[in-house]
Design an enzyme around this catalytic site. Structure first.
Site, PDB file in Angstrom:
ATOM      1  N   LYS A  13      83.597  72.450  43.785  1.00 54.90           N
ATOM      2  CA  LYS A  13      83.301  73.577  44.685  1.00 54.90           C
ATOM      3  C   LYS A  13      83.051  73.081  46.112  1.00 54.90           C
ATOM      4  O   LYS A  13      83.578  73.633  47.060  1.00 54.90           O
ATOM      5  CB  LYS A  13      82.060  74.352  44.210  1.00 54.90           C
ATOM      6  CG  LYS A  13      82.222  75.039  42.876  1.00 54.90           C
ATOM      7  CD  LYS A  13      81.061  75.988  42.589  1.00 54.90           C
ATOM      8  CE  LYS A  13      79.700  75.327  42.505  1.00 54.90           C
ATOM      9  NZ  LYS A  13      79.555  74.404  41.367  1.00 54.90           N
ATOM     10  N   ARG A  88      74.230  82.284  41.476  1.00 58.95           N
ATOM     11  CA  ARG A  88      74.283  81.528  40.229  1.00 58.95           C
ATOM     12  C   ARG A  88      73.659  82.289  39.069  1.00 58.95           C
ATOM     13  O   ARG A  88      73.686  81.792  37.938  1.00 58.95           O
ATOM     14  CB  ARG A  88      73.514  80.221  40.402  1.00 58.95           C
ATOM     15  CG  ARG A  88      74.386  78.993  40.666  1.00 58.95           C
ATOM     16  CD  ARG A  88      73.439  77.875  41.014  1.00 58.95           C
ATOM     17  NE  ARG A  88      73.879  76.566  40.689  1.00 58.95           N
ATOM     18  CZ  ARG A  88      74.267  75.674  41.611  1.00 58.95           C
ATOM     19  NH1 ARG A  88      74.366  76.010  42.872  1.00 58.95           N
ATOM     20  NH2 ARG A  88      74.567  74.468  41.246  1.00 58.95           N
ATOM     21  N   ARG A 127      80.243  60.137  41.442  1.00 56.75           N
ATOM     22  CA  ARG A 127      80.282  60.833  42.739  1.00 56.75           C
ATOM     23  C   ARG A 127      79.318  60.210  43.757  1.00 56.75           C
ATOM     24  O   ARG A 127      78.163  59.935  43.450  1.00 56.75           O
ATOM     25  CB  ARG A 127      79.904  62.295  42.519  1.00 56.75           C
ATOM     26  CG  ARG A 127      79.891  63.096  43.790  1.00 56.75           C
ATOM     27  CD  ARG A 127      79.944  64.549  43.507  1.00 56.75           C
ATOM     28  NE  ARG A 127      78.635  65.106  43.216  1.00 56.75           N
ATOM     29  CZ  ARG A 127      78.411  66.408  43.124  1.00 56.75           C
ATOM     30  NH1 ARG A 127      79.405  67.261  43.247  1.00 56.75           N
ATOM     31  NH2 ARG A 127      77.201  66.852  42.868  1.00 56.75           N
ATOM     32  N   ARG A 162      73.548  61.232  44.563  1.00 56.11           N
ATOM     33  CA  ARG A 162      72.494  62.231  44.433  1.00 56.11           C
ATOM     34  C   ARG A 162      71.635  61.934  43.217  1.00 56.11           C
ATOM     35  O   ARG A 162      72.142  61.558  42.169  1.00 56.11           O
ATOM     36  CB  ARG A 162      73.128  63.620  44.275  1.00 56.11           C
ATOM     37  CG  ARG A 162      73.505  64.235  45.581  1.00 56.11           C
ATOM     38  CD  ARG A 162      74.354  65.458  45.403  1.00 56.11           C
ATOM     39  NE  ARG A 162      73.865  66.417  44.422  1.00 56.11           N
ATOM     40  CZ  ARG A 162      74.399  67.617  44.247  1.00 56.11           C
ATOM     41  NH1 ARG A 162      75.423  67.993  44.997  1.00 56.11           N
ATOM     42  NH2 ARG A 162      73.940  68.435  43.330  1.00 56.11           N
ATOM     43  N   ARG A 173      72.191  70.404  33.979  1.00 62.52           N
ATOM     44  CA  ARG A 173      72.833  71.326  34.928  1.00 62.52           C
ATOM     45  C   ARG A 173      73.966  72.092  34.243  1.00 62.52           C
ATOM     46  O   ARG A 173      74.183  73.273  34.513  1.00 62.52           O
ATOM     47  CB  ARG A 173      73.337  70.560  36.160  1.00 62.52           C
ATOM     48  CG  ARG A 173      72.188  70.090  37.046  1.00 62.52           C
ATOM     49  CD  ARG A 173      72.594  69.001  38.011  1.00 62.52           C
ATOM     50  NE  ARG A 173      73.536  69.447  39.000  1.00 62.52           N
ATOM     51  CZ  ARG A 173      74.361  68.632  39.668  1.00 62.52           C
ATOM     52  NH1 ARG A 173      74.347  67.333  39.431  1.00 62.52           N
ATOM     53  NH2 ARG A 173      75.174  69.117  40.563  1.00 62.52           N
TER      54      ARG A 173
HETATM   55  P1  AMP Z   1      74.585  72.151  43.957  1.00 60.19           P
HETATM   56  O1  AMP Z   1      74.666  71.187  45.107  1.00 60.19           O
HETATM   57  O2  AMP Z   1      75.212  73.480  44.264  1.00 60.19           O
HETATM   58  O3  AMP Z   1      75.076  71.559  42.660  1.00 60.19           O
HETATM   59  O4  AMP Z   1      73.014  72.458  43.752  1.00 60.19           O
HETATM   60  C1  AMP Z   1      72.094  71.441  43.463  1.00 60.19           C
HETATM   61  C2  AMP Z   1      70.829  72.028  42.886  1.00 60.19           C
HETATM   62  O5  AMP Z   1      70.227  72.928  43.847  1.00 60.19           O
HETATM   63  C3  AMP Z   1      71.000  72.856  41.629  1.00 60.19           C
HETATM   64  O6  AMP Z   1      71.042  72.062  40.444  1.00 60.19           O
HETATM   65  C4  AMP Z   1      69.754  73.746  41.677  1.00 60.19           C
HETATM   66  O7  AMP Z   1      68.594  73.021  41.331  1.00 60.19           O
HETATM   67  C5  AMP Z   1      69.658  74.056  43.161  1.00 60.19           C
HETATM   68  N1  AMP Z   1      70.451  75.249  43.538  1.00 60.19           N
HETATM   69  C6  AMP Z   1      71.535  75.306  44.374  1.00 60.19           C
HETATM   70  N2  AMP Z   1      71.993  76.561  44.495  1.00 60.19           N
HETATM   71  C7  AMP Z   1      71.191  77.328  43.715  1.00 60.19           C
HETATM   72  C8  AMP Z   1      71.157  78.701  43.396  1.00 60.19           C
HETATM   73  N3  AMP Z   1      72.059  79.577  43.888  1.00 60.19           N
HETATM   74  N4  AMP Z   1      70.180  79.141  42.549  1.00 60.19           N
HETATM   75  C9  AMP Z   1      69.254  78.304  42.047  1.00 60.19           C
HETATM   76  N5  AMP Z   1      69.243  76.980  42.274  1.00 60.19           N
HETATM   77  C10 AMP Z   1      70.196  76.489  43.113  1.00 60.19           C
END
Ligand code: AMP
Length: 222
Positions: A13, A88, A127, A162, A173
């Site tokens: 994404k 989400r 990654r 990360r 996740r």
């Molecule tokens: P991402 O970089 O999009 O994979 O997000 C990393 C982490 O941020 C996720 O595993 C969640 O802990 C938090 N996070 C990001 N976007 C959301 C969202 N829309 N709702 C809840 N938690 C989020």
């Protein structure tokens, strides 16, 4: 265009959102990036979000909904955008619908990147991303290595992994994705918005498949 990118963690994404934002002039709104930045700056939102982010759980809906609605209520609000990692949950989708209705913005489509779980675990453990916040470039030790190991091709900064890309956290996740986020597929499908694209293969090929699903020509404005 006004797009949502949906898909499991590690489905690409962020990479596709970056390409779409650069080449189609869309504002990239990535809630993961916003939250990591808040954690880095140790803001009240960052302090609240940190335990969830590091353990691979979703931060509470009210926190992330407030971050997004604040962004859309500012004077320089995004008009053409790509949402990466938001919504989400169904509660977030319905909060986002309200914000969009209030701003008189219609969604163009929801792009669903499809990748199976075993591939996700393989991808995320390799990654790496640029430590410079404005850069956001990401790499993979196997499929997209930097020219000089450990350094960003684009700006030369150090590459970092990360915390939540560790295997156990990746599995959590994925569990969360299947428990909470997949419900959004029927939600948006019932409104005719879902455009499913296989997330395997070459980055440019996936990008072109997305454009094709959106009925856009490669060089045209869309
Ligand atoms: P991402 O970089 O999009 O994979 O997000 C990393 C982490 O941020 C996720 O595993 C969640 O802990 C938090 N996070 C990001 N976007 C959301 C969202 N829309 N709702 C809840 N938690 C989020």
């Amino acid at each position: 265009m006004r797009l949502i990118l949906l898909g499991p963690p590690g489905s690409g994404k962020g990479t596709q959102a970056q390409l779409l934002s650069q080449r189609r002039n869309l504002e990239h709104v990535g809630t993961g990036d916003i939250l990591r930045e808040a954690i880095r700056r140790n803001t009240p939102a960052g302090q609240r979000a940190k335990p969830y982010v590091v353990s691979g759980k979703l931060v509470p809906d009210d926190l992330v909904n407030d971050l997004v609605s604040d962004r859309f209520r500012r004077e320089d609000r995004p008009k053409c955008f790509i949402m990466d990692g938001y919504p989400r949950t169904l509660a977030q989708a319905s909060a986002f619908d309200k914000v969009l209705a209030e701003q008189k913005l219609n969604l163009t489509a929801v792009v669903l990147l499809e990748v199976d779980d075993a591939e996700i675990v393989r991808r995320l453990s390799g990654r790496w991303s640029c430590e410079t916040l404005g850069c956001k470039a990401t790499y993979h030790t196997v499929s997209n290595p930097p020219k000089l190991a450990g350094n960003c091709d684009r700006c030369g900064s150090k590459l970092v992994q990360r915390d939540d890309d560790k295997e156990e956290t990746v599995k959590e996740r994925l569990r969360v994705y299947h428990a909470d986020t997949v419900e959004l597929i029927p939600y948006y499908r019932s409104r005719g918005l879902i455009r499913a694209v296989p997330g395997d293969g070459d980055i440019e090929e996936i990008y072109n498949n997305i454009l094709r699903e959106l009925n856009c020509q490669a060089g045209s404005a869309c």
